[in-house]
Design an enzyme around this catalytic site. Sequence first.
Site, mmCIF file in Angstrom:
data_model
loop_
_atom_site.group_PDB
_atom_site.id
_atom_site.type_symbol
_atom_site.label_atom_id
_atom_site.label_comp_id
_atom_site.label_asym_id
_atom_site.label_seq_id
_atom_site.Cartn_x
_atom_site.Cartn_y
_atom_site.Cartn_z
ATOM 1 N N SER A 194 43.563 -14.259 1.422
ATOM 2 C CA SER A 194 43.062 -15.241 1.301
ATOM 3 C C SER A 194 42.995 -16.035 2.358
ATOM 4 C CB SER A 194 42.354 -15.540 0.040
ATOM 5 O OG SER A 194 41.700 -16.280 -0.557
ATOM 6 N N ASP A 254 34.369 -8.356 -4.671
ATOM 7 C CA ASP A 254 35.208 -9.500 -4.503
ATOM 8 C C ASP A 254 33.938 -10.696 -3.908
ATOM 9 O OD1 ASP A 254 36.454 -11.199 -3.792
ATOM 10 O OD2 ASP A 254 37.806 -10.536 -2.124
ATOM 11 N N HIS A 311 38.665 -10.046 -5.302
ATOM 12 C CA HIS A 311 39.806 -11.197 -5.353
ATOM 13 C C HIS A 311 41.019 -10.832 -4.922
ATOM 14 C CE1 HIS A 311 39.374 -13.740 -1.967
ATOM 15 N NE2 HIS A 311 40.440 -14.631 -2.613
#
Length: 462
Positions: A189, A404, A437
């Site tokens: 991320s 995601d 994610h």
Amino acid sequence: MLIPAARRAGVSSAGAAAAVALVLLLLSVRHLAVVVGARVAQPSYRGGGPCALAVTPLGYPCEEHQVTTADGYILTLQRITRGRGGGRGGGARAGQPVLLQHGVLVDGMSWLLASPDESLPFILADRGFDVWIANTRGTRWSRRHVSLDPSSRLYWNWSWDDLVVNDLPAMVDFVGRQTGQKPHYVGHSMGTLVALAAFSEGRVMDQLKSAALLTPVAYLAHITTPIGILLAKAFVGELISDFLGVAEFDPLAYSSSPHLLHQSDDHSDVSPVQILVSPVASLIRGFCRRPGMNCYDLLGSITGKNYCLNSSAVDVFLKYEPQPTSTKTMVHFAQMDLTMLRACSVLAPACRPPAAVRDGVLTKYDYVLPERNIASYGQAEPPVYDMSGIPAGFPLFLTYGGRDSLADPADVRLLLDDLRGHDRDKLTVQYLDQFAHLDFVIGVCAKDYVYKDMIAFFDRFN
């Protein structure tokens, strides 16, 4: 093989919507009945740092290290030198260092909370790697400074630009000097955003063997969820009056009660406690009270429907997270969110959106006033991070998921379009249609679908 890129209209980077969405995620997966804005009391951790809490009890050797950045922040790193049993297998990879960098609003503990057979640091250590876990400034284990106190506004006067310029280079250099080897890098991320920005400026690549980027979030043009629009409006419309008065962006306001608070408008169903109402808490609570918004079940709607999350791992995760960051970092994210452009035009016809939004590029922090930008950068507009400028010969492993909602596949394809000139033998792209994610960090099947291929990639450059 590179995936064809989508049309690059209205490109944006990871925004405040994604970052604050994580806060809402952390609240929702507690199966909350909560007055949003009250922090559940967390352990005091007097027994030690991450090594004592999460590593040595499982039979792994672990060391606590610290490094001071050029601007005075004292960061901690945890080092797992070898696997269980004291052996260092792995053949050619024996002792090869790997540096792991977490995302926004969490810290290095986020890598350590699943079982040893499922957590990336333990998997790497058991396969012969020398594992180093980073903790970004402002998080629990990296809150010290050579002269500033975390209670001061000056301590929090930084954005993720400073992680690019100071934190990442300091940690990479430290690991290299301690081990005598160039480490591999793994980011998740925001850990990918910081690395990509650094690479685009030619930083640290000569000190790394390769980089693996899990859910890269250089762009965020395709988030159209209500939360994204709401948060962008909140940051545009209320930022100047409210958020800039809060230097530390703590996702949850502290409460004097160790118990969960029940969600009710009049608080009649909770025991008396002191609730500190902050702009952050008010923003989150305001979202949860909007018609049609369900703060009991935000997991899928925020991150996408994760494929292989273990509920017990999530429970352990929430024991230690979320972590604070600087408000300036959140503002920087908001500046680069496409929804901010929409909100700006709605809220004020004369509103001047940041250069990143207007031009569809990733830029450094925009002080908005030309004179402020000139004072900081020597030019009226903030400098651009050009992803296409990443050297074509630097080894990159990118992996992303079809479900995601934060690192949307279309946005990852925009990044891949920037990398279309990369050497084919130095770029590996993995697409997992069912992943979202969080699957890449705490998913029970990440070891089979992600880590196995990533380690094979590392082995090519050991």
